[in-house]
Design a protein around this motif. Structure first.
Motif, PDB file in Angstrom:
ATOM      1  N   ARG A 280       0.849  -1.186   0.000  1.00  0.00           N
ATOM      2  CA  ARG A 280       0.000   0.000   0.000  1.00  0.00           C
ATOM      3  C   ARG A 280       0.888   1.240   0.000  1.00  0.00           C
ATOM      4  O   ARG A 280       1.919   1.288   0.669  1.00  0.00           O
ATOM      5  CB  ARG A 280      -0.908   0.021   1.237  1.00  0.00           C
ATOM      6  N   TRP A 281       0.479   2.277  -0.744  1.00  0.00           N
ATOM      7  CA  TRP A 281       1.245   3.515  -0.744  1.00  0.00           C
ATOM      8  C   TRP A 281       0.293   4.694  -0.887  1.00  0.00           C
ATOM      9  O   TRP A 281      -0.838   4.564  -1.358  1.00  0.00           O
ATOM     10  CB  TRP A 281       2.310   3.518  -1.841  1.00  0.00           C
ATOM     11  N   VAL A 282       0.765   5.855  -0.463  1.00  0.00           N
ATOM     12  CA  VAL A 282      -0.043   7.065  -0.446  1.00  0.00           C
ATOM     13  C   VAL A 282       0.816   8.221  -0.934  1.00  0.00           C
ATOM     14  O   VAL A 282       2.035   8.242  -0.733  1.00  0.00           O
ATOM     15  CB  VAL A 282      -0.590   7.334   0.980  1.00  0.00           C
ATOM     16  N   GLU A 313      -3.548   5.396  -2.885  1.00  0.00           N
ATOM     17  CA  GLU A 313      -4.519   6.488  -2.779  1.00  0.00           C
ATOM     18  C   GLU A 313      -3.785   7.818  -2.679  1.00  0.00           C
ATOM     19  O   GLU A 313      -2.625   7.886  -2.269  1.00  0.00           O
ATOM     20  CB  GLU A 313      -5.434   6.282  -1.574  1.00  0.00           C
ATOM     21  N   ARG A 315      -4.098  11.653  -1.076  1.00  0.00           N
ATOM     22  CA  ARG A 315      -4.790  12.316   0.026  1.00  0.00           C
ATOM     23  C   ARG A 315      -4.310  13.755   0.155  1.00  0.00           C
ATOM     24  O   ARG A 315      -3.159  14.083  -0.097  1.00  0.00           O
ATOM     25  CB  ARG A 315      -4.515  11.589   1.323  1.00  0.00           C
ATOM     26  N   TYR A 323       0.534  12.420   7.464  1.00  0.00           N
ATOM     27  CA  TYR A 323       0.776  11.192   6.704  1.00  0.00           C
ATOM     28  C   TYR A 323       1.364  10.090   7.587  1.00  0.00           C
ATOM     29  O   TYR A 323       1.344   8.910   7.196  1.00  0.00           O
ATOM     30  CB  TYR A 323       1.749  11.458   5.546  1.00  0.00           C
ATOM     31  N   TYR A 326      -0.543   6.845   8.361  1.00  0.00           N
ATOM     32  CA  TYR A 326      -0.610   5.905   7.246  1.00  0.00           C
ATOM     33  C   TYR A 326       0.662   5.065   7.168  1.00  0.00           C
ATOM     34  O   TYR A 326       0.614   3.854   6.922  1.00  0.00           O
ATOM     35  CB  TYR A 326      -0.811   6.662   5.931  1.00  0.00           C
ATOM     36  N   GLY A 329       0.825   2.503   9.750  1.00  0.00           N
ATOM     37  CA  GLY A 329      -0.107   1.424   9.425  1.00  0.00           C
ATOM     38  C   GLY A 329       0.388   0.491   8.338  1.00  0.00           C
ATOM     39  O   GLY A 329      -0.339  -0.415   7.938  1.00  0.00           O
ATOM     40  N   ALA A 331       1.744   1.603   5.221  1.00  0.00           N
ATOM     41  CA  ALA A 331       1.753   2.187   3.877  1.00  0.00           C
ATOM     42  C   ALA A 331       3.097   2.867   3.601  1.00  0.00           C
ATOM     43  O   ALA A 331       3.851   3.199   4.515  1.00  0.00           O
ATOM     44  CB  ALA A 331       0.617   3.191   3.728  1.00  0.00           C
ATOM     45  N   LEU A 333       4.905   6.176   1.952  1.00  0.00           N
ATOM     46  CA  LEU A 333       4.645   7.561   1.581  1.00  0.00           C
ATOM     47  C   LEU A 333       5.559   7.972   0.437  1.00  0.00           C
ATOM     48  O   LEU A 333       6.782   7.832   0.526  1.00  0.00           O
ATOM     49  CB  LEU A 333       4.869   8.485   2.780  1.00  0.00           C
TER      50      LEU A 333
END
Length: 550
Positions: A280-282, A313, A315, A323, A326, A329, A331, A333
């Motif tokens: 997962r990445w943001v 996603e 944001r 950030y 995230y 959790g 993810a 960045l």
């Protein structure tokens, strides 16, 4: 004046802070071009401009004064102040409706690029990446720097190279070792069987079970009761022993190096790892990252599949520290290098003030390879004359290193929370010994399963014997079996102690027995029941393992 202002002032006074046509950069311009620049500079003198920007700490951000006026901060506005002092203009700061570089889903008017494109501002004082889509709407100034986007993630407890007993070798090596262990035993059985058929010297072949236990025991550096006499079989045994010696040496050396000197590695090092390992990445909404991922002509377009399935996603946040939850959790960045370094440094200082132990302050780590790289600069409306006037000054600021200095002036000179913390003490953790515990559990479970299988097989065999034969026949069979086991003994084992010195000894031990020293060793001189003389070593443990000649 601050030290930075003195440095900038000194460089400015010595270079471009006189009239434009005295700059070395503009010395090659034609007289008509010089006149045009002078005319633009005269028109700009005392003029009031509108400067667009957006929050992109630490390169640019907006501060609201008590009277509600917006003031620009960051590296972009330090550079803008140099231009303001040189060309004598004033300005107001204007921000877009949303903190986007370029609008998404066709709403470009909400972004900074939209402000510049619609001429609502005279220029954008922000480090904007020079990408093809942006060039369609604005004119970029000369290059200010090379933007690098990095990937920040939570520092893992274990290296991606592996941990524990399996770390020294790659998984392919372990598979090959397992294949060698499983195949060498049958090879010994096959070769000894062929030899017993081709060479009639009385040596029997080695069955599969002893061959397997020899291979397994040698792997664990244990001895064997097998005593081959044929040279072919001895070479087979020696070959396997040499293989185990070299394998053990390499394994021990690599395990020691891994536990003490190995380099810490991450599971995510390249953008491709995000896709292959489904991480997962943001990233910020409305940023260049979002544009590059959604653009089919860009190299990173394959990541758009992760956006579609919800693994990635974009944001919008009020501050970069938002950030961090995230990242904690799990993810990754994706953001500009300077922003990530400031974010990690602030988090480190916060933990230091809270008196968090040194080993727990570096919670985050940056991947060693960049996500992407793009050149960045200011932006002007199409055909803006300010670009012609400002570009020579911006070029000289880049060449003199002032822009790079401004970007990193608030960061320490050392690397912030590097990948390898270079801890001097390396204590073994439970994770390093997890394979040991696993082997113990698997071994005990296997032993219990084999024991249960043996009991079940013996139970059913006994029932079958009772049904097929009478109790009397079964008893004779058992006696015959015991008799055969008594007669067929393994001569490679040492003889019982009673057979040498007990009451039923085959040697005559009495008070007349004498000793004799041969080659520096002492022996008992005894006679056998058949009248022969034998020498039995004494004073050493080998005396109890003495076996008479056949």
């Amino acid at each position: 004046m601050t030290g930075l202002e003195l440095i900038v002032s000194s460089i400015c006074n010595a270079t471009f802070c006189e009239v434009v046509y005295d700059n070395p950069i503009t010395d090659t311009l034609l007289p008509a071009q010089k006149k045009e620049l002078l005319k633009i500079a005269e028109d700009l003198n005392g003029k009031h401009l509108k400067i667009g920007t957006y929050d992109n700490y630490p390169l640019s951000w907006v501060h609201t004064e008590d009277n509600g006026k917006l003031t620009g901060r960051g590296v972009a506005f330090v550079v803008l102040d140099i231009l303001r002092e040189r060309f004598n203009f004033t300005f107001d700061v204007v921000t877009p409706l949303k903190n986007f570089e370029i609008g998404i889903e066709g709403r470009m008017e909400d972004s900074l690029i939209g402000l510049v494109n619609s001429s609502q501002v005279d220029m954008a004082a922000a480090f904007l990446p020079i990408v093809y889509k942006y060039q369609q709407f604005v004119d970029f100034s000369s290059i200010l720097d090379k933007g690098v986007w990095m990937m920040m993630l939570q520092r893992p407890k274990e290296s991606a190279a592996g941990s524990g007993l399996l770390a020294p070798f790659e998984i392919q090596v372990w598979y090959l070792i397992l294949a060698a262990v499983l195949s060498y035993g049958p090879c010994i059985t096959l070769l000894t069987y062929l030899r017993s058929k081709l060479v009639r010297d009385g040596e029997k072949n080695i069955s599969l079970t002893p061959s397997f236990w020899f291979v397994y025991g040698a792997l664990l550096k244990q001895g064997t009761t097998l005593a081959p006499e044929a040279n072919t079989t001895r070479i087979l045994f020696t070959t396997w022993w040499l293989f185990i010696i070299l394998l053990s040496a390499f394994y021990t050396a690599n395990l020691t190096a891994f536990l003490t000197l190995s380099k810490f590695t991450l599971d995510v090092e390249y953008p491709e790892d995000l896709y292959k390992k489904n991480y997962r990445w943001v990233a910020p909404e409305g940023s260049t990252v979002q544009y590059v991922v959604n653009d089919a002509d860009e190299n990173l377009h394959f990541l758009s599949k992760m956006v579609a399935n919800g693994r990635a996603e974009f944001r919008s946040v009020n501050a970069d520290r938002q950030y961090l939850p995230y990242v904690m959790g799990g993810a990754v960045l994706v953001k500009e290098q300077t922003a990530i370094h400031h974010l990690m440094f602030e988090d480190y200082l916060k933990k230091t003030k809270a008196k968090v132990p040194e080993t727990k302050r570096c919670t985050y780590v940056v991947a060693p390879n960049p996500f992407m790289e793009k050149l960045r600069s200011f932006a002007f409306p199409k055909n803006s004359k300010l670009k012609l006037l400002f570009d020579p000054v911006l070029t000289y600021l880049l060449q003199s290193g002032i822009v790079t200095f401004l970007e990193f002036r608030d960061l320490p000179s050392t690397k912030i929370c590097p990948l390898d913390l270079q801890s001097k003490d390396r204590k073994l953790r439970n994770s390093d010994l997890s394979m040991t515990y696993m082997l113990m559990g698997v071994g005990l479970a296997t032993a219990i399963a084999v024991f249960g299988g043996e009991m079940i097989i013996r139970y059913y065999v006994r029932i079958k014997i009772r049904k097929n034969r009478g109790e009397r026949t079964r008893t004779k069979t058992v006696k015959t079996s015991k008799h055969r086991r008594f007669r067929i003994q393994d001569d490679s084992h040492p003889p019982p102690y009673d057979s040498l010195f007990g009451q039923n000894s085959r040697y005559k031990m009495n008070g007349d027995s004498t000793t004799k020293i041969i080659n520096g060793r002492e022996y008992w001189v005894v006679g056998t029941v058949s009248g022969d003389i034998r020498f039995i070593p004494v004073r050493t443990p080998s005396a109890f393992l003495y076996q008479r000649d056949k």
